[in-house]
Design a protein around this motif. Sequence first.
Motif, PDB file in Angstrom:
ATOM      1  N   GLY A 147       0.800  -1.214   0.000  1.00 36.76           N
ATOM      2  CA  GLY A 147       0.000   0.000   0.000  1.00 36.76           C
ATOM      3  C   GLY A 147       0.835   1.267   0.000  1.00 36.76           C
ATOM      4  O   GLY A 147       0.300   2.363  -0.170  1.00 36.76           O
ATOM      5  N   ARG A 155      -1.204  -1.036  -4.539  1.00 33.15           N
ATOM      6  CA  ARG A 155      -1.286  -2.330  -3.862  1.00 33.15           C
ATOM      7  C   ARG A 155      -1.926  -3.337  -4.807  1.00 33.15           C
ATOM      8  O   ARG A 155      -2.656  -2.970  -5.723  1.00 33.15           O
ATOM      9  CB  ARG A 155      -2.039  -2.242  -2.545  1.00 33.15           C
ATOM     10  N   LEU A 212      -4.582  -6.004  -6.069  1.00 35.24           N
ATOM     11  CA  LEU A 212      -6.008  -6.148  -5.787  1.00 35.24           C
ATOM     12  C   LEU A 212      -6.237  -7.364  -4.906  1.00 35.24           C
ATOM     13  O   LEU A 212      -7.084  -7.341  -4.019  1.00 35.24           O
ATOM     14  CB  LEU A 212      -6.788  -6.270  -7.100  1.00 35.24           C
ATOM     15  N   ARG A 237      -4.769  -0.094  -7.825  1.00 38.04           N
ATOM     16  CA  ARG A 237      -4.779  -1.531  -7.539  1.00 38.04           C
ATOM     17  C   ARG A 237      -4.353  -2.283  -8.797  1.00 38.04           C
ATOM     18  O   ARG A 237      -4.963  -2.129  -9.846  1.00 38.04           O
ATOM     19  CB  ARG A 237      -6.175  -1.993  -7.101  1.00 38.04           C
ATOM     20  N   TYR A 262     -12.330   1.827 -11.053  1.00 37.55           N
ATOM     21  CA  TYR A 262     -12.908   2.365  -9.822  1.00 37.55           C
ATOM     22  C   TYR A 262     -14.429   2.344  -9.940  1.00 37.55           C
ATOM     23  O   TYR A 262     -14.979   2.485 -11.042  1.00 37.55           O
ATOM     24  CB  TYR A 262     -12.414   3.794  -9.572  1.00 37.55           C
ATOM     25  N   ALA A 299     -14.611   1.848  -1.870  1.00 38.76           N
ATOM     26  CA  ALA A 299     -13.184   1.718  -1.577  1.00 38.76           C
ATOM     27  C   ALA A 299     -12.571   0.556  -2.336  1.00 38.76           C
ATOM     28  O   ALA A 299     -11.370   0.532  -2.599  1.00 38.76           O
ATOM     29  CB  ALA A 299     -12.971   1.538  -0.080  1.00 38.76           C
ATOM     30  N   ASP A 300     -13.391  -0.429  -2.672  1.00 32.48           N
ATOM     31  CA  ASP A 300     -12.814  -1.607  -3.316  1.00 32.48           C
ATOM     32  C   ASP A 300     -13.613  -2.007  -4.540  1.00 32.48           C
ATOM     33  O   ASP A 300     -14.676  -1.455  -4.818  1.00 32.48           O
ATOM     34  CB  ASP A 300     -12.735  -2.768  -2.318  1.00 32.48           C
ATOM     35  N   VAL A 301     -13.092  -2.974  -5.239  1.00 31.83           N
ATOM     36  CA  VAL A 301     -13.744  -3.476  -6.442  1.00 31.83           C
ATOM     37  C   VAL A 301     -14.791  -4.502  -6.017  1.00 31.83           C
ATOM     38  O   VAL A 301     -14.479  -5.416  -5.251  1.00 31.83           O
ATOM     39  CB  VAL A 301     -12.709  -4.127  -7.377  1.00 31.83           C
ATOM     40  N   THR A 314     -15.409  -9.597  -7.102  1.00 25.65           N
ATOM     41  CA  THR A 314     -14.411  -9.993  -8.104  1.00 25.65           C
ATOM     42  C   THR A 314     -13.759 -11.332  -7.798  1.00 25.65           C
ATOM     43  O   THR A 314     -12.798 -11.707  -8.463  1.00 25.65           O
ATOM     44  CB  THR A 314     -13.287  -8.942  -8.163  1.00 25.65           C
ATOM     45  N   ARG A 315     -14.255 -12.055  -6.811  1.00 22.49           N
ATOM     46  CA  ARG A 315     -13.528 -13.250  -6.384  1.00 22.49           C
ATOM     47  C   ARG A 315     -13.334 -14.267  -7.512  1.00 22.49           C
ATOM     48  O   ARG A 315     -12.297 -14.904  -7.622  1.00 22.49           O
ATOM     49  CB  ARG A 315     -14.266 -13.914  -5.224  1.00 22.49           C
ATOM     50  N   GLY A 335     -10.309  -9.910 -10.183  1.00 24.67           N
ATOM     51  CA  GLY A 335     -10.234  -8.481 -10.488  1.00 24.67           C
ATOM     52  C   GLY A 335     -10.514  -8.165 -11.941  1.00 24.67           C
ATOM     53  O   GLY A 335     -10.720  -7.005 -12.285  1.00 24.67           O
TER      54      GLY A 335
END
Length: 229
Positions: free
Chosen positions: A41, A46, A48, A85, A115, A125-127, A130-131, A135
């Motif tokens: 970070g 960082r 993803l 990311r 984003y 804050a995150d995507v 996406t698991r 991503g």
Amino acid sequence: MRSFAGLALLVGLSACGSEVEERARPAEPTAAGLVSLSCDGSQGLRPLFARYCSQGRNYMTPEARDALVDAASRLQARYPEAIVRFMDGSGPDGIVPFPPHLSHGDGRQVDLALYYTDTEGHPLADVPDTRNWGGYWPAEPPLPGERVACPEGRSGRAEKPDPPADRPWRLDNGRTKALVEILIADDRVRRVFIEPHLEERFGLWGHSKVRFAGCQAARHDDHIHVDFF
Ligand SMILES: [Zn+2]
């Protein structure tokens, strides 16, 4: 004055501890001349998912790494909370291509996450969700009236579904466009792949560095592919 500076240095060293010293140590290039992207970070970057670092998929040329760090810094000047990311860069050995990609491998490419906002436009804050794809999803499909690049679909594994219409997220056009603009303004960036409907939506239609990867390649409305010189 000299003794004060010396004391400050001593205090600084003892307070830092091994973790910070580890971060501060310059990355040693691999035999292929590649260096790893920051995984913690720091530097506005960082992975993803941690596996992009733990599996050694985060290698780049020193010049490309520096350009990406600068892009992250410029993005944070406009969006202080924004972290760049990354997903796949290259492996440490510099071998091209870098599966499953058609390219990557020589340290001059990296894939970056888009984003997103919620449906009311608040930045996420995150995507989201996406698991399954690491991503490389969710996509931002063309809105009604926007250009459809591959009306016949894509070949083989390149085909991926659009997200559901009732999804609880939307593309954050502001942050995503800002990152693309920052990248293409950098002389060290050769080109960026995004889908034509995003190129048009972002007001970048026809820009010499903004390219379409084609219908044989993965869709690029779920990530940004960056080529560096
Ligand atoms: Zn890529």
